[in-house]
Design an enzyme around this catalytic site. Structure first.
Site, PDB file in Angstrom:
ATOM      1  N   ASN A   8     -76.274 -10.896 -44.310  1.00  0.00           N
ATOM      2  CA  ASN A   8     -76.142 -11.260 -42.902  1.00  0.00           C
ATOM      3  C   ASN A   8     -74.668 -11.298 -42.481  1.00  0.00           C
ATOM      4  O   ASN A   8     -73.936 -12.235 -42.801  1.00  0.00           O
ATOM      5  CB  ASN A   8     -76.797 -12.636 -42.693  1.00  0.00           C
ATOM      6  CG  ASN A   8     -76.805 -13.071 -41.247  1.00  0.00           C
ATOM      7  OD1 ASN A   8     -75.951 -12.682 -40.460  1.00  0.00           O
ATOM      8  ND2 ASN A   8     -77.773 -13.889 -40.902  1.00  0.00           N
ATOM      9  N   ASP A  61     -77.854 -21.137 -47.125  1.00  0.00           N
ATOM     10  CA  ASP A  61     -79.259 -21.126 -46.726  1.00  0.00           C
ATOM     11  C   ASP A  61     -79.397 -22.022 -45.504  1.00  0.00           C
ATOM     12  O   ASP A  61     -78.912 -23.152 -45.503  1.00  0.00           O
ATOM     13  CB  ASP A  61     -80.159 -21.635 -47.851  1.00  0.00           C
ATOM     14  CG  ASP A  61     -81.611 -21.292 -47.556  1.00  0.00           C
ATOM     15  OD1 ASP A  61     -81.922 -20.085 -47.495  1.00  0.00           O
ATOM     16  OD2 ASP A  61     -82.410 -22.206 -47.342  1.00  0.00           O
ATOM     17  N   TYR A 175     -82.064 -17.200 -34.414  1.00  0.00           N
ATOM     18  CA  TYR A 175     -82.643 -18.068 -33.386  1.00  0.00           C
ATOM     19  C   TYR A 175     -81.612 -18.546 -32.355  1.00  0.00           C
ATOM     20  O   TYR A 175     -81.943 -19.384 -31.503  1.00  0.00           O
ATOM     21  CB  TYR A 175     -83.281 -19.291 -34.055  1.00  0.00           C
ATOM     22  CG  TYR A 175     -84.424 -18.964 -34.987  1.00  0.00           C
ATOM     23  CD1 TYR A 175     -85.697 -18.695 -34.490  1.00  0.00           C
ATOM     24  CD2 TYR A 175     -84.244 -18.913 -36.374  1.00  0.00           C
ATOM     25  CE1 TYR A 175     -86.755 -18.400 -35.335  1.00  0.00           C
ATOM     26  CE2 TYR A 175     -85.295 -18.623 -37.231  1.00  0.00           C
ATOM     27  CZ  TYR A 175     -86.540 -18.364 -36.704  1.00  0.00           C
ATOM     28  OH  TYR A 175     -87.588 -18.071 -37.554  1.00  0.00           O
ATOM     29  N   LYS A 194     -69.229 -21.781 -31.494  1.00  0.00           N
ATOM     30  CA  LYS A 194     -70.411 -22.154 -32.288  1.00  0.00           C
ATOM     31  C   LYS A 194     -69.991 -22.931 -33.540  1.00  0.00           C
ATOM     32  O   LYS A 194     -70.574 -23.972 -33.854  1.00  0.00           O
ATOM     33  CB  LYS A 194     -71.206 -20.885 -32.661  1.00  0.00           C
ATOM     34  CG  LYS A 194     -72.469 -21.185 -33.458  1.00  0.00           C
ATOM     35  CD  LYS A 194     -73.262 -19.938 -33.822  1.00  0.00           C
ATOM     36  CE  LYS A 194     -74.322 -20.252 -34.879  1.00  0.00           C
ATOM     37  NZ  LYS A 194     -74.993 -19.061 -35.413  1.00  0.00           N
ATOM     38  N   HIS A 199     -74.247 -26.311 -37.494  1.00  0.00           N
ATOM     39  CA  HIS A 199     -74.630 -26.691 -38.847  1.00  0.00           C
ATOM     40  C   HIS A 199     -73.747 -25.978 -39.872  1.00  0.00           C
ATOM     41  O   HIS A 199     -73.215 -26.581 -40.783  1.00  0.00           O
ATOM     42  CB  HIS A 199     -76.102 -26.327 -39.064  1.00  0.00           C
ATOM     43  CG  HIS A 199     -76.448 -24.909 -38.680  1.00  0.00           C
ATOM     44  ND1 HIS A 199     -76.066 -24.344 -37.485  1.00  0.00           N
ATOM     45  CD2 HIS A 199     -77.096 -23.921 -39.339  1.00  0.00           C
ATOM     46  CE1 HIS A 199     -76.481 -23.095 -37.441  1.00  0.00           C
ATOM     47  NE2 HIS A 199     -77.106 -22.810 -38.560  1.00  0.00           N
TER      48      HIS A 199
HETATM   49  P1  IMP Z   1     -81.302 -17.579 -44.267  1.00  0.00           P
HETATM   50  O1  IMP Z   1     -80.413 -18.757 -44.436  1.00  0.00           O
HETATM   51  O2  IMP Z   1     -80.527 -16.305 -44.297  1.00  0.00           O
HETATM   52  O3  IMP Z   1     -82.497 -17.617 -45.158  1.00  0.00           O
HETATM   53  O4  IMP Z   1     -81.789 -17.657 -42.776  1.00  0.00           O
HETATM   54  C1  IMP Z   1     -82.955 -18.293 -42.399  1.00  0.00           C
HETATM   55  C2  IMP Z   1     -83.336 -17.878 -41.024  1.00  0.00           C
HETATM   56  O5  IMP Z   1     -82.663 -18.669 -40.086  1.00  0.00           O
HETATM   57  C3  IMP Z   1     -83.071 -16.424 -40.653  1.00  0.00           C
HETATM   58  O6  IMP Z   1     -84.151 -15.995 -39.868  1.00  0.00           O
HETATM   59  C4  IMP Z   1     -81.795 -16.486 -39.852  1.00  0.00           C
HETATM   60  O7  IMP Z   1     -81.737 -15.475 -38.873  1.00  0.00           O
HETATM   61  C5  IMP Z   1     -81.927 -17.865 -39.218  1.00  0.00           C
HETATM   62  N1  IMP Z   1     -80.614 -18.472 -39.066  1.00  0.00           N
HETATM   63  C6  IMP Z   1     -79.799 -18.892 -40.060  1.00  0.00           C
HETATM   64  N2  IMP Z   1     -78.678 -19.401 -39.538  1.00  0.00           N
HETATM   65  C7  IMP Z   1     -78.788 -19.271 -38.208  1.00  0.00           C
HETATM   66  C8  IMP Z   1     -77.910 -19.587 -37.143  1.00  0.00           C
HETATM   67  O8  IMP Z   1     -76.783 -20.065 -37.301  1.00  0.00           O
HETATM   68  N3  IMP Z   1     -78.377 -19.298 -35.921  1.00  0.00           N
HETATM   69  C9  IMP Z   1     -79.598 -18.755 -35.683  1.00  0.00           C
HETATM   70  N4  IMP Z   1     -80.433 -18.430 -36.641  1.00  0.00           N
HETATM   71  C10 IMP Z   1     -80.032 -18.682 -37.910  1.00  0.00           C
END
Ligand code: IMP
Length: 214
Positions: A8, A61, A175, A194, A199
């Site tokens: 990402n 995560d 999101y 942001k 977070h």
């Molecule tokens: P992961 O941490 O890559 O597993 O992300 C989990 C999910 O949350 C994914 O669908 C990401 O697109 C979403 N996500 C993680 N961090 C953010 C953020 O800062 N903003 C919006 N969506 C997020």
């Protein structure tokens, strides 16, 4: 050199905004374990990433937790974004009177070394060993068990409160368009704006302070 192991790019952009030293993206898709515990997911990811990279790594995560539906999608946010999609998560949230939600992130750091005590927790792979009796653990001699015990992971957590709204804004990722904090969606903010409240920014701030000492 610090490697941010993720597919990402949005996460790396935010980390670069925040951390003073160079951050290189390592585009490696480590296997995510299934767990309700985001710390455990991040720690296992950091271990796998460190074994792959052989250099200091961070992984992140994160998840969206919607209060009215018991924190859904939470640790399953990625799966839900891929299957339902962001628009339909908003469709679900808008039926609820209570639109409160939060984002949570765990940054996990691994460099193959031990950590001195600090308020931020260390994951020591106790989950894998917990089904062994203590005496069996002490006498465990397989390579796998020895290696597992040698990879502690340091965890840094951050969260931010907000509310679910109809999609607005072109920036960010995931999101971000449906999550509003203080009247502005994350997708309407620059990465710096942001980070100042998010977070991930809060977890990165803790990590940056600690890493500067290390
Ligand atoms: P992961 O941490 O890559 O597993 O992300 C989990 C999910 O949350 C994914 O669908 C990401 O697109 C979403 N996500 C993680 N961090 C953010 C953020 O800062 N903003 C919006 N969506 C997020």
């Amino acid at each position: 050199m610090l490697r941010f192991v993720t597919t990402n790019e949005g996460k790396v952009r935010e980390a670069r905004e925040y951390l003073p030293e160079p951050v290189e993206q390592l585009d490696f898709d480590y296997a995510e374990i299934q767990s309700d515990d985001m710390g455990a997911i991040a720690a296992e990811g950091a271990r796998e990433a460190y074994r792959y990279a052989g250099e200091p790594v961070i992984v992140d995560d994160a998840g969206l937790f919607i209060d009215a539906v018991d924190g859904f999608p939470g640790p399953y946010s990625s799966y839900v974004e891929d299957t339902l999609g962001v628009e339909r998560v908003w469709e679900l949230a808008k039926r609820e009177d209570d639109r409160r939600a939060s984002f949570r992130a765990v940054i996990a750091y691994c460099d193959g070394e031990e950590f001195a005590a600090s308020p931020d927790p260390v994951d020591r792979e106790e989950r894998r060993g917990q089904d062994l009796a203590a005496s069996d653990r002490d006498s465990a001699t397989t390579d796998e068990q020895v290696v597992e015990g040698e990879l502690p992971v340091k965890l840094f957590e951050g969260w931010v409160p907000g509310r679910m709204v109809a999609p607005r804004g072109e920036g960010g990722f995931g999101y971000d368009p449906i999550f509003e904090h203080d009247g502005t969606t994350f997708a309407e903010m620059s990465p710096a704006e942001k980070n100042a409240v998010s977070h991930r920014g809060r977890a990165l701030a803790k990590f940056a302070d600690w890493y500067a000492e290390r």
